[in-house]
Structure formats: structure tokens, C-alpha cells
Enzyme design. Structure first.
Site, PDB file in Angstrom:
ATOM      1  N   GLU A  59      -2.176  -5.117  -4.515  1.00  6.82           N
ATOM      2  CA  GLU A  59      -2.821  -4.657  -3.297  1.00  6.82           C
ATOM      3  C   GLU A  59      -4.222  -5.259  -3.171  1.00  6.82           C
ATOM      4  O   GLU A  59      -4.630  -5.672  -2.095  1.00  6.82           O
ATOM      5  CB  GLU A  59      -2.899  -3.130  -3.360  1.00  6.82           C
ATOM      6  CG  GLU A  59      -3.248  -2.474  -2.057  1.00  6.82           C
ATOM      7  CD  GLU A  59      -3.536  -1.009  -2.262  1.00  6.82           C
ATOM      8  OE1 GLU A  59      -3.582  -0.535  -3.418  1.00  6.82           O
ATOM      9  OE2 GLU A  59      -3.714  -0.330  -1.250  1.00  6.82           O
TER      10      GLU A  59
ATOM     11  N   HIS B 177       0.829  -1.199   0.000  1.00  6.22           N
ATOM     12  CA  HIS B 177       0.000   0.000   0.000  1.00  6.22           C
ATOM     13  C   HIS B 177       0.867   1.255   0.000  1.00  6.22           C
ATOM     14  O   HIS B 177       0.615   2.196  -0.746  1.00  6.22           O
ATOM     15  CB  HIS B 177      -0.913  -0.018   1.223  1.00  6.22           C
ATOM     16  CG  HIS B 177      -1.891   1.110   1.251  1.00  6.22           C
ATOM     17  ND1 HIS B 177      -2.977   1.155   0.402  1.00  6.22           N
ATOM     18  CD2 HIS B 177      -1.939   2.242   1.994  1.00  6.22           C
ATOM     19  CE1 HIS B 177      -3.649   2.270   0.635  1.00  6.22           C
ATOM     20  NE2 HIS B 177      -3.041   2.939   1.593  1.00  6.22           N
TER      21      HIS B 177
ATOM     22  N   ASN C  46      26.551 -23.052  -3.707  1.00  7.18           N
ATOM     23  CA  ASN C  46      27.416 -24.219  -3.748  1.00  7.18           C
ATOM     24  C   ASN C  46      26.975 -25.277  -2.760  1.00  7.18           C
ATOM     25  O   ASN C  46      26.922 -26.458  -3.086  1.00  7.18           O
ATOM     26  CB  ASN C  46      28.842 -23.799  -3.409  1.00  7.18           C
ATOM     27  CG  ASN C  46      29.712 -23.800  -4.633  1.00  7.18           C
ATOM     28  OD1 ASN C  46      29.479 -24.587  -5.535  1.00  7.18           O
ATOM     29  ND2 ASN C  46      30.674 -22.925  -4.677  1.00  7.18           N
TER      30      ASN C  46
END
Lengths: 168, 680
Positions: free
Chosen positions: B73, B51, B400
Site C-alpha cells: 500500500e 487498501h 499451446n
């Protein structure tokens, strides 16, 4: 020729006077090997006497070194050596002109000159283009030539002269 | 009068990026379908963030951003009100939307064109969700799938009696409405009491308004925005059969793909992409307690200063002790002030850690692994600059671990482990350094594979008998990757060497320890700050230089007979069982030393990337903390110099960069000839 202690006062006074005369360009002139040069006064940050600098290894010969200017590390260029003129030991009148250079970012660079002469108002009409010497003499740093008190003054382009590539 | 709002842009961007981070964290933390109190609070947080981004973007005219956020929203609002279940699908869409928003904001910030394709794709996805929506509450009037541009609106507006006291005037609102389109007003004055009972400050009237024209719901909402709590208001689209009345709290379903205002569209052709390196000026938020403590420190400094200046005015030798005390106090004040200022730049490492839940969430799903990410020590603080630079190496190490370290659920079960692998990021302070550990309980490094790969690449001889530690170290060699399959996650062979290089460039180190079948741990050590370091001042000829203390192993006097010559030129010093090349600094720097005899100088043994060399200096001076200043800000980068600092007497001393010195040493053509010209 004027004493160093007076030059900063002149700069201050000039600042006031300069505003009155509109349309005029303002230059600080200095001597180098009996030749006269000028730089735009708005680019001059300060004028100071010669202080020993810290040399930086493996840099061009015209780069004297770096100086502590109120906490900033500022490179100092010997303009005589930069222009290929003979080296002259630094004396009491040897002056460092600290200039603001607009490169990629704004930088501060000091140049060592023989002596500061004066501050001048110049009307743009009084500035002639730099003569063409062909290959012989490089005039790319010179924006124009003007006459002051019977002297020929070469006006320097600070940004072209002192960009990081040039001073190396 | 117009206000230049561009000055607030920076704040908006910072807050928005923070908001996006919060949204991301919240979304990742949300469990599918669960609507307990915890989750509704999370949704609230996410909604609020969305918002405010929308509001801010609208204010500053970033219409594409606000239009895009609007759909987001709406979806969140439905979830917040419990009208919609929180599905995994919705969460994934929302996460993608967060990504798009981040890209959009970055684009706007840098003034480059917004990538509309990805934005449109995601906003369509969200719209589809909204359309397909199966509101959870059955008794709710169906949402209006029709576009907003209805023929008009029917508005029932009944102010509460105290509305006038809040400074709102219905007349103005009616005028505003009339400005939007063709307005017809029916007054309902049935509530008006007899004149004797009339309270002049109360409002007794109500209106039924019919507004015809091409008007969006938004525009009407805007007019009633300030009176929302002070009236009974219902707005419904004007349609042939006016069935359901829609409450104001009703989820709004405007056409979110509506093209944004043309002026906000940046023409990609006209504006070439600016270089990404041109980053905007950054700022940090500082806790008020840190600022307060600084103010206190400055106060003390002022007191000390006035004490000293008073002492200086009429100084006698008998007051020497007072002066010494005063100077000591000054030193303490300065040090505390320095530490206080440094603390301002310190941020908790959670800023760097926060991106990992998302990364792990995405990657583990992609690789079909189950991973639990554990973060600890998030409050450990380190310098902002270090934080920015450590991000990429950390991402690499985490990837990794996910890719090579942790096994698939099946393999784990087969090996008697739990299905879910554990990835642990930990940070803590140790002395003047910060330690970051990335550990997993995966398979550990495969020593055989590493060794065979190293032999294959010719990095080690096949008959070398390497200790396990040395084998582990091999993964940091350039061009080393043992991944069987090159995936888009890792295995391209550019990796660990770059990680190590980046960490070295920050003045830190990285180590690995591993046990087959039990997992591996990467340990990163970093200096707390890049602005200040411990340095050893040395003298070479008439110049003083600083060597970073962290690179120095020891300093030795050279005894006759310990120096050997290699092919007549190179000199090596035999230190215990090692031979170290000797670098004569005065040769590298073109200086005249006090003496060229090795025995007269000192050898400073320094280490760089596991290589040791000896630097010949004339003398060792003080050890001190130095403030690092950049040579580049006014000049340029100089090979062999890490920067400069200002010594106590105001002169500049250069800080040596060991890797640069080695480059100069190996390539003498970089060393310029002596500046004889000035010797005259």
C-alpha cells in the site's frame, strides 16, 4: 404394533416429551424378521409407507433403488436383505424409515423394515454392550443391547451401518 | 458484546480475490513511466483494492496478510501521489506481491499455514524498492528511512473551529494519547477571542504535544483518524535535531517485516494441510435486475395459481377452455421462471478470460515472443459450473498457442509477418451452446511432423493417406506431443487428449482447424449449463431411462438381414457403410425386455469420442428437458449412469452415461447377476 399413520404423531409427541427427561437417550424401534432393532430418534427424518422405487442396475441386491423424496434422490436399502435375512414381499405395514447418515457429508438413506414398533426412552445405564459372537456374527453395527417390554432390542449405529461403503 | 465476525469471512475473501484480480488487471494495463490521467486512475483502483484488503484483513485478525499488504500500500500510495515513477521493476514486484497475497488468502481461507518464505522474499523486495526510492518530486521532504519506533513524537494539533460540531472531543483524543505513553501537553490559546466574541460551539484552542515512548505512527494516526479533515495536524518523530516536519499524507515507511502477532501464526506442525478438494462454500453475486425479474415472474405465477384454484373450486365442463388457457399460462410461467433461475447461475465469460492477460504477459516474456492478446465476446454468459471447469483446458490451449503456434519475432519477420503475434480469444452463443475460439496467426500445425510422429508411435499406418483434417485430429490422441524441446510450458505429451477428455466430460466438443503459415484455431463448444439438458426418454423392460440428446445421432428400426455376428457372440449392425456394435441395454441392466428379438426393438445410434454404437431399446418415448440430479449426493457414482432426474409423474428416471455404458459393455464382469431373489 401401531399403524403407520400414528407413527409420525408419536414422533412429534416424543419430541416434546423427550426434552423433559434429561439424560435419557431416545430410540425408534422397529421389527425385522421377528427381531427388534432401534435407531437413535434424532437420526430419523421421517417414516413413510412403501412406494415403488427406481432400481439402479448393477448394484447390490439389498439396494432396492432410489426414490424421489421431495426432489432429493434417496437410496432405499432393504434391511432384511442387507442383514442376509430371507426376502419378504412388501405389504401394507412395510415401512421405510428415512435416516440422516453422517458420512463424509451428511446423506439421507431410507431403510425398509417390516414394521415400526414404538419410540422409547432409554437410560444409558440400561444399555449393555453387544455380545461377542466372534467371527460368526458381525456386531460392528450394534452399539448396544437393551430391554424394552420383554423384548431384546439391538441398537444400531446408523453411521456405521449405512455409510457409502457398506450399502455399496 | 462481541460479534461473531467469522460470518463475514466469506464475503471478505470473495471481495479480496476480486480486488486482487482488479489489481492484476490494472498492473498489466499500466505503461512504464507514463503518468497520464488514465494511469493515475488505474493506480487509484489498485491502491483502493490493496487498501481494502489490508483493512479487511486487519479487522478479521489476519495479521500476516495486513502486514504484508501494508508495504504494498505504501508503495502504491507513493505512486498515486506521483512521488514515485511507475517502473517496470515496481510493476513486476507488485505482480509478484499480488500472487503472494492470493496464496496467503487462500491459505487463510482453507485454514492452512501461510508460506512465509515467499511472502518474506517479496516483502523484502518491496521494502528494497521503498528504501531505494527516488521520489519523483524533488521538493518533497525526504521520506524517513528510520524505523518507526522513534523515541517519541511531536504533534501539533490545531482543530478547525467546527471540530466540536462534528462530535469529536479533543479531550478524549488527548486522553487516548496519554494512554499510549508519556504525554506532555502545551496549550496554545492565542486564538481565543474576547469573551463577548466567543462562539460557545467553536474550538479556538491548539496543542503542541510531546509523546514519549515506544509508539508507532500507526497508533497515533488511528487516534486522529476521524478528525483528519477537520484540523491542522502534523506529526513528526522526536529526534535530537527536529528537522523536517512530515505531513500526514506523507508516505509511511514502517518496518513491514515486523513479525505479525503470534496468535495469527498457524503452527504448520499442529495443523496438517487440509485436502484442497475441501473447498469453501462458494457463492455468486447476482445483478439486482435478475432478481427483480424473478420476483416479477413469481408474481405472475401466484396470479396464475390463484386463477386456477378459483377455477377448481366450482368447475364445470363448460369452463374447460378456461382451464386449458390457465394451464398454458402456468406452463409459460414455469418455463420463464426456470430460465430466470438459470440466468442467476450465468456469469460473463470474462471471469475465465481475465486470467489470460497475466498468463500471456508472463509467458511471452519468458519465451522471448511478442504477443498481442485480443479478447472479444467477454460478456457472453455461461453457467458458473461450466466456467469453473473450462478454466484449465483454456489455459492449456492458450499455452499451446504461445509455445507451438506463435513464432519468435525473428521468424515472423523472416516470414513476412509483423513482429508481434496475435492471440485471439473469442466467445459467442450459438443455439443452445457457447462457442469459445482460441486462434493465433502463428505457424499453424505442422502436418508432416504430426504425421511422422503418429507413424512413429504406431497410431496410424505409414501408407494411410490421411486428409489434413484427420491429421489435425491426431493431436488429440493420448501421449502425443510434437514439441522439439520439452519446456516447462508444454511438450510433456500430456495435454490435448486431457483437454479433449475434460471438455467431453462437460458434454462439449473441441475441434482444430489450421493452415500452414497462417495460424490455427481451436473451437470449443459447450452446453450453456450442466443443470438442465435435453433428453430422450426410452423404455427398456418396465424401466424408463434418459439418453442425453446430444449423444444421439439417429434412431433406426432394425431390418432383418442387417445384423451380422462376429465370432458368434458380438453383434454388429450395418448402417450405411459402417458397422456398429449392438449393445442390448436389457442385458447390461438385467431387465426383462418386452421382446428379445432385435426386429421388435429400436436401435438408438449414439456417439462417444468418435465411436458409434447402437443401443437396443424397447421403445422411444418423449423428448424433454430434464433437470439433472446427482446420485452421489445421497448414494454414490454408478457406472453407466450420469445422474438421475424426476419425471412428470414424480418417479425417478436414470440418465445414461454413454462412456460408462461402453465400459460395462467391454467388461461384463461389472454387470451383476440377475436379482432373482426379488422375482419371487
Amino acid at each position: 404394533m401401531i399403524e403407520l399413520s400414528q407413527t409420525n404423531e408419536i414422533l412429534d409427541m416424543f419430541d416434546v416429551m423427550g426434552r423433559v427427561e434429561a439424560g435419557m437417550q431416545q430410540f425408534l424401534t422397529f421389527e425385522l424378521n421377528q427381531e427388534h432393532y432401534g435407531v437413535e430418534i434424532l437420526r430419523v427424518q421421517e417414516i413413510k409407507g412403501w412406494d415403488p422405487v427406481t432400481p439402479i442396475p448393477n448394484t447390490p441386491v439389498h439396494l432396492c433403488g432410489v426414490l424421489n423424496l421431495r426432489g432429493a434422490i434417496v437410496p432405499i436399502v432393504d434391511l432384511r436383505l442387507f442383514f442376509g435375512m430371507p426376502y419378504q414381499p412388501y405389504t401394507k405395514t412395510t415401512v421405510v424409515v428415512v435416516l440422516r447418515v453422517h458420512d463424509v457429508t451428511q446423506r439421507t438413506v431410507g431403510i425398509v423394515v417390516d414394521a415400526v414398533s414404538d419410540a422409547h426412552n432409554v437410560h444409558p445405564d440400561e444399555i449393555q454392550p453387544a455380545p461377542d459372537f466372534g467371527e460368526q456374527v458381525s456386531t460392528e453395527f450394534i452399539t448396544g443391547i437393551t430391554r424394552m417390554d420383554d423384548n431384546m432390542v439391538m441398537l444400531l449405529d446408523v453411521d456405521k451401518l449405512l455409510n457409502s461403503e457398506q450399502i455399496g | 458484546m462481541s460479534i461473531d465476525v467469522s460470518q463475514f469471512h466469506q464475503v471478505f475473501f470473495e471481495e479480496s480475490f476480486e480486488g486482487l484480480d482488479a489489481m492484476e488487471m490494472g498492473l498489466l494495463g499500466m505503461q512504464e513511466g507514463a503518468a497520464d490521467s488514465d494511469d493515475s486512475e488505474t493506480i487509484n483502483t489498485i491502491f483502493r483494492a490493496a487498501h481494502s484488503i489490508k483493512g479487511g484483513a486487519g479487522t478479521f485478525g489476519f495479521n500476516q496478510v495486513s502486514a504484508f499488504t501494508h508495504g504494498l500500500e505504501t508503495l502504491l500510495d507513493q505512486m498515486r501521489n506521483g512521488e514515485r515513477d511507475v517502473s517496470q521493476q515496481a510493476i513486476n514486484s507488485l505482480l509478484r506481491a499480488v500472487d503472494v497475497l492470493r496464496e496467503m488468502l487462500t491459505a487463510v481461507q482453507q485454514g492452512v499455514a501461510i508460506d512465509e518464505d515467499s511472502a518474506t522474499a517479496v516483502s523484502l523486495e518491496i521494502e528494497a524498492l521503498l528504501q531505494s526510492g527516488t521520489p519523483a518530486m524533488a521538493d518533497l521532504e525526504t521520506t524517513e528511512p528510520a524505523p518507526t519506533q522513534a523515541a517519541g513524537w511531536q504533534i501539533h494539533f490545531k482543530p478547525h473551529p467546527h471540530l466540536l460540531q462534528t462530535g469529536n472531543d479533543p479531550v478524549r483524543m488527548l486522553q487516548e494519547l496519554a494512554g499510549l505513553g508519556d504525554l506532555s501537553v502545551t496549550l496554545d490559546n492565542s486564538a481565543l477571542p474576547a469573551f463577548s466574541d466567543l462562539e460557545p460551539e467553536d474550538c479556538y484552542l491548539a496543542w503542541t504535544l510531546t509523546l514519549r515512548g515506544d509508539i508507532t505512527r500507526e497508533q497515533i494516526n488511528e487516534i486522529f483518524e476521524w478528525v483528519e479533515g477537520d484540523c491542522d495536524l502534523s506529526i513528526s518523530p522526536l529526534e535530537p535535531e527536529q528537522s523536517a516536519e512530515v505531513e500526514t499524507e506523507e508516505p509511511r515507511t514502517e518496518d513491514i517485516t515486523e513479525p505479525p502477532a503470534p496468535e495469527a501464526v498457524i503452527n504448520p506442525a499442529a495443523e496438517p494441510k487440509k485436502a484442497l478438494s475441501e473447498t469453501a462454500m462458494s457463492s455468486i453475486r447476482v445483478g439486482i435486475d435478475k432478481v427483480d425479474s424473478l420476483i416479477n415472474l413469481v408474481g405472475e405465477l401466484v396470479i396464475t395459481q390463484s386463477m386456477l384454484s378459483q377455477l377448481g373450486e366450482n368447475f364445470e365442463v363448460s369452463r374447460m377452455q378456461q382451464l386449458i388457457d390457465g394451464l398454458e399460462q402456468l406452463e409459460r410461467n414455469t418455463r420463464e421462471l426456470q430460465e430466470g433461475i438459470m440466468r442467476i447461475r450465468m456469469l460473463p465469460i470474462s471471469f475465465a478470460f481475465n486470467r489470460f492477460p497475466r498468463l500471456v504477459h508472463d509467458l511471452s516474456a519468458k519465451m522471448g515472443k511478442q504477443v498481442e492478446l485480443k479478447l472479444s465476446g467477454e460478456q457472453t454468459e455461461l453457467d458458473k459450473t461450466v466456467m469453473e471447469k473450462i478454466g484449465d483446458p483454456l489455459v492449456h490451449l492458450v499455452r499451446n498457442s504461445l509455445d507451438h503456434g506463435l513464432e519468435t519475432p525473428e521468424t515472423r519477420l523472416a516470414n513476412g509477418k509483423s513482429e508481434t503475434g496475435l492471440l485471439h480469444l473469442n466467445a459467442y452463443h450459438q443455439g443452445g451452446t457457447i462457442v469459445i475460439e482460441i486462434s493465433d496467426d502463428g505457424a499453424g500445425l505442422n502436418e508432416e511432423k504430426i504425421l511422422s510422429k503418429a507413424i512413429e508411435r504406431g497410431l496410424v499406418a505409414s501408407d494411410d493417406n490421411l486428409a489434413p483434417d484427420k491429421i489435425h485430429e491426431l493431436i488429440f490422441m493420448p501421449g502425443f506431443s510434437t514439441a522439439d524441446v520439452v519446456s516447462d510450458v508444454s511438450g510433456r505429451g500430456v495435454g490435448m487428449d486431457v483437454v479433449r477428455k475434460n471438455i467431453h466430460s462437460l458434454g462439449g466438443s473441441v475441434e482444430v482447424s489450421s493452415r500452414a503459415g497462417a495460424g490455427s484455431t481451436f473451437t470449443i463448444r459447450l452446453p450453456l449449463t450442466l443443470a438442465i439438458m435435453d433428453g430422450q426418454t426410452i423404455q427398456v423392460g418396465d424401466q424408463r431411462y434418459i439418453i442425453p440428446l446430444i449423444s444421439i445421432i439417429e434412431s433406426v428400426e432394425i431390418k432383418p438381414g442387417t445384423v451380422k455376428h462376429v465370432t458368434g457372440k458380438g453383434e454388429v449392425y450395418s448402417l450405411r457403410d459402417e458397422y456398429l456394435p449392438i449393445i442390448r441395454l436389457y442385458e447390461l441392466f438385467n431387465l426383462t425386455p418386452r421382446s428379445e428379438k432385435l426386429e421388435d426393438g429400436l436401435l438408438v445410434v449414439v456417439e462417444f469420442e468418435d465411436r458409434k454404437v447402437g443401443l437396443l431399446v424397447d421403445e422411444l418415448l418423449a423428448q424433454q428437458q430434464v433437470v439433472i440430479k446427482s446420485l452421489e449426493s445421497n448414494y454414490r457414482k454408478v457406472t453407466g449412469m450420469a445422474g438421475a432426474t424426476i419425471l412428470g409423474d414424480g418417479t425417478v428416471a436414470l440418465i445414461l452415461d454413454i462412456s460408462g455404458l461402453l465400459a460395462l459393455y467391454r467388461n461384463p464382469s461389472l454387470v451383476r447377476t440377475l436379482k432373482t431373489i426379488r422375482a419371487a
